[in-house]
Scaffold this motif. Structure first.
Motif, PDB file in Angstrom:
ATOM      1  N   ASN A   3       0.828  -1.213   0.000  1.00  0.00           N
ATOM      2  CA  ASN A   3       0.000   0.000   0.000  1.00  0.00           C
ATOM      3  C   ASN A   3       0.858   1.258   0.000  1.00  0.00           C
ATOM      4  O   ASN A   3       0.476   2.287  -0.549  1.00  0.00           O
ATOM      5  CB  ASN A   3      -0.994  -0.009   1.171  1.00  0.00           C
ATOM      6  N   LEU A   4       2.053   1.148   0.551  1.00  0.00           N
ATOM      7  CA  LEU A   4       2.973   2.283   0.483  1.00  0.00           C
ATOM      8  C   LEU A   4       3.400   2.536  -0.960  1.00  0.00           C
ATOM      9  O   LEU A   4       3.392   3.671  -1.450  1.00  0.00           O
ATOM     10  CB  LEU A   4       4.183   2.000   1.380  1.00  0.00           C
ATOM     11  N   ARG A  17       3.026  13.971   3.795  1.00  0.00           N
ATOM     12  CA  ARG A  17       3.784  13.718   5.017  1.00  0.00           C
ATOM     13  C   ARG A  17       3.657  12.285   5.518  1.00  0.00           C
ATOM     14  O   ARG A  17       4.645  11.658   5.885  1.00  0.00           O
ATOM     15  CB  ARG A  17       3.297  14.662   6.122  1.00  0.00           C
ATOM     16  N   ASN A  18       2.444  11.776   5.540  1.00  0.00           N
ATOM     17  CA  ASN A  18       2.289  10.440   6.130  1.00  0.00           C
ATOM     18  C   ASN A  18       2.929   9.367   5.247  1.00  0.00           C
ATOM     19  O   ASN A  18       3.404   8.353   5.736  1.00  0.00           O
ATOM     20  CB  ASN A  18       0.812  10.131   6.417  1.00  0.00           C
ATOM     21  N   LEU A  19       2.980   9.640   3.962  1.00  0.00           N
ATOM     22  CA  LEU A  19       3.668   8.709   3.073  1.00  0.00           C
ATOM     23  C   LEU A  19       5.164   8.703   3.380  1.00  0.00           C
ATOM     24  O   LEU A  19       5.792   7.639   3.500  1.00  0.00           O
ATOM     25  CB  LEU A  19       3.408   9.116   1.616  1.00  0.00           C
ATOM     26  N   MET A  20       5.727   9.899   3.539  1.00  0.00           N
ATOM     27  CA  MET A  20       7.146   9.981   3.890  1.00  0.00           C
ATOM     28  C   MET A  20       7.409   9.340   5.244  1.00  0.00           C
ATOM     29  O   MET A  20       8.435   8.686   5.447  1.00  0.00           O
ATOM     30  CB  MET A  20       7.598  11.449   3.904  1.00  0.00           C
ATOM     31  N   GLN A  21       6.465   9.511   6.164  1.00  0.00           N
ATOM     32  CA  GLN A  21       6.648   8.893   7.484  1.00  0.00           C
ATOM     33  C   GLN A  21       6.683   7.376   7.380  1.00  0.00           C
ATOM     34  O   GLN A  21       7.532   6.715   7.978  1.00  0.00           O
ATOM     35  CB  GLN A  21       5.528   9.338   8.432  1.00  0.00           C
ATOM     36  N   SER A  22       5.783   6.832   6.590  1.00  0.00           N
ATOM     37  CA  SER A  22       5.765   5.372   6.419  1.00  0.00           C
ATOM     38  C   SER A  22       7.072   4.895   5.801  1.00  0.00           C
ATOM     39  O   SER A  22       7.647   3.879   6.207  1.00  0.00           O
ATOM     40  CB  SER A  22       4.614   4.953   5.513  1.00  0.00           C
ATOM     41  N   LEU A  23       7.511   5.649   4.815  1.00  0.00           N
ATOM     42  CA  LEU A  23       8.748   5.267   4.158  1.00  0.00           C
ATOM     43  C   LEU A  23       9.908   5.289   5.143  1.00  0.00           C
ATOM     44  O   LEU A  23      10.703   4.344   5.220  1.00  0.00           O
ATOM     45  CB  LEU A  23       9.023   6.228   2.988  1.00  0.00           C
ATOM     46  N   VAL A  77      12.406   2.165   6.328  1.00  0.00           N
ATOM     47  CA  VAL A  77      13.864   2.223   6.238  1.00  0.00           C
ATOM     48  C   VAL A  77      14.487   1.988   7.609  1.00  0.00           C
ATOM     49  O   VAL A  77      15.475   1.259   7.750  1.00  0.00           O
ATOM     50  CB  VAL A  77      14.300   3.581   5.658  1.00  0.00           C
ATOM     51  N   GLU A  78      13.874   2.569   8.637  1.00  0.00           N
ATOM     52  CA  GLU A  78      14.434   2.413   9.978  1.00  0.00           C
ATOM     53  C   GLU A  78      14.317   0.976  10.473  1.00  0.00           C
ATOM     54  O   GLU A  78      15.176   0.515  11.227  1.00  0.00           O
ATOM     55  CB  GLU A  78      13.723   3.366  10.946  1.00  0.00           C
ATOM     56  N   GLU A  79      13.280   0.289  10.032  1.00  0.00           N
ATOM     57  CA  GLU A  79      13.143  -1.113  10.424  1.00  0.00           C
ATOM     58  C   GLU A  79      14.320  -1.938   9.918  1.00  0.00           C
ATOM     59  O   GLU A  79      14.677  -2.955  10.499  1.00  0.00           O
ATOM     60  CB  GLU A  79      11.835  -1.689   9.873  1.00  0.00           C
ATOM     61  N   ALA A  80      14.915  -1.512   8.833  1.00  0.00           N
ATOM     62  CA  ALA A  80      16.069  -2.216   8.285  1.00  0.00           C
ATOM     63  C   ALA A  80      17.370  -1.680   8.869  1.00  0.00           C
ATOM     64  O   ALA A  80      18.455  -2.052   8.431  1.00  0.00           O
ATOM     65  CB  ALA A  80      16.087  -2.092   6.766  1.00  0.00           C
ATOM     66  N   SER A 117      18.757  11.705   2.909  1.00  0.00           N
ATOM     67  CA  SER A 117      18.084  12.977   2.691  1.00  0.00           C
ATOM     68  C   SER A 117      16.603  12.717   2.476  1.00  0.00           C
ATOM     69  O   SER A 117      16.218  11.662   1.971  1.00  0.00           O
ATOM     70  CB  SER A 117      18.675  13.684   1.460  1.00  0.00           C
ATOM     71  N   GLN A 118      15.789  13.663   2.874  1.00  0.00           N
ATOM     72  CA  GLN A 118      14.360  13.542   2.619  1.00  0.00           C
ATOM     73  C   GLN A 118      14.024  14.040   1.213  1.00  0.00           C
ATOM     74  O   GLN A 118      12.879  13.999   0.781  1.00  0.00           O
ATOM     75  CB  GLN A 118      13.561  14.341   3.657  1.00  0.00           C
TER      76      GLN A 118
END
Lengths: 155, 155
Positions: free
Chosen positions: A123-124, B122-128, B132-135, B141-142
């Motif tokens: 979904n992302l 914003r929420n899309l970038m947050q999910s992304l 990434v942080e999970e890995a 850079s944003q």
DNA sequence: ATCAAAAATGATACAACGTATCATTTAAGT
DNA sequence: ACTTAAATGATACGTTGTATCATTTTTGAT
């Protein structure tokens, strides 16, 4: 641990060979050597770094031109990925798997070129594709690459 | 239409100049010319294409080294963006705005190098960022760049 | 096994992007 | 006007990658 790595590499090579066989292509000696270099590396390598690998580990200098051709071949067999952002190459982390995967995304450490292959949630990716389409563009590939810093490289 | 473009370019140059003034830097003649080249271009240009621009439109050949330095300066003033993926440069599409913007994302047509600057939700970038942080990585850079095909270039 | 055709590899030259270094010119401030 | 700092020029070089043609290796038919 070195033994374990070698073990994994050997399995991957075996899998790579059988994949080429069923596809009617050949995993020649040099192709196997280049693939081995990538499998044994914990980071992405450039074509020229792979010629160094051959010089250092195999005792002969594989010409850059050959390395490029071999990488192109291996990419066609889905055994390696070319990372545009880093201009380097990695062995596909799914050589050993049989089942289908989602298209991979790559997190590339800009400091040390360690690479992590992840799968972004569907979904992302859908939201992202929608955002792009709203601008009247299309993603050239669903295989995205992200410029990152890995946990080893940030303080 | 050419007049309209020139009008926009002129306003942008004026804005660029005053931004430099308030920051205590100087928008020299050559810097202005390079920025003009980017403002007047509908697509991203490489440093070497900008030397061509000077040769063709200004009657002298600005050395590549100077172009690189000037681009670096302009990037520092937030007047241009360097696109790593394309190894090319674009004028910031927000020079004329005063207000703050979200960090931009770039859609880069791999065929014609037309560039669209968008802001991902914003929420899309947050999910992304979470993925990434999970890995155990972090986005360097944003300001993301996406390899795309624009509507002019896909059939 | 032999020989022709195809596939793979080698050698060389070159193109594009970019940086390092030192020299020269131009602008700023006293 | 003179000194200093900022900006630009010139040159050389490094890295990634492609184009082209020559050579070697493999394959398949006889």
């Amino acid at each position: 641990m070195a033994a374990h790595k070698a073990q994994t590499t050997l399995s991957a090579l075996k899998q790579a060979e059988s994949r080429c066989n069923t596809r009617g292509t050949r995993l020649t000696e040099k192709r196997r050597q280049v693939l081995t270099g990538l499998l044994d590396s914990k980071k992405a390598l450039s074509a020229y770094e792979l010629t160094d690998y051959c010089r250092d580990h195999l005792g002969y200098q594989l010409p850059a031109m050959s390395v490029y051709r071999i990488l192109e071949f291996l990419e066609g067999e889905s055994l390696v990925h070319r990372l545009d952002l880093a201009k380097k190459y990695v062995a596909c982390s799914h050589i050993l798997c049989d089942h289908e995967h989602d298209l991979p995304q790559f997190l590339i450490c800009k400091e040390c070129y360690r690479v992590q292959e992840i799968s972004i949630k569907r979904n992302l990716m859908q939201s992202l594709n929608r955002s792009v389409e709203e601008a009247d563009f299309k993603l050239a590939s669903q295989q995205l690459e992200f410029d990152c810093v890995c946990s080893d490289c940030y303080e």
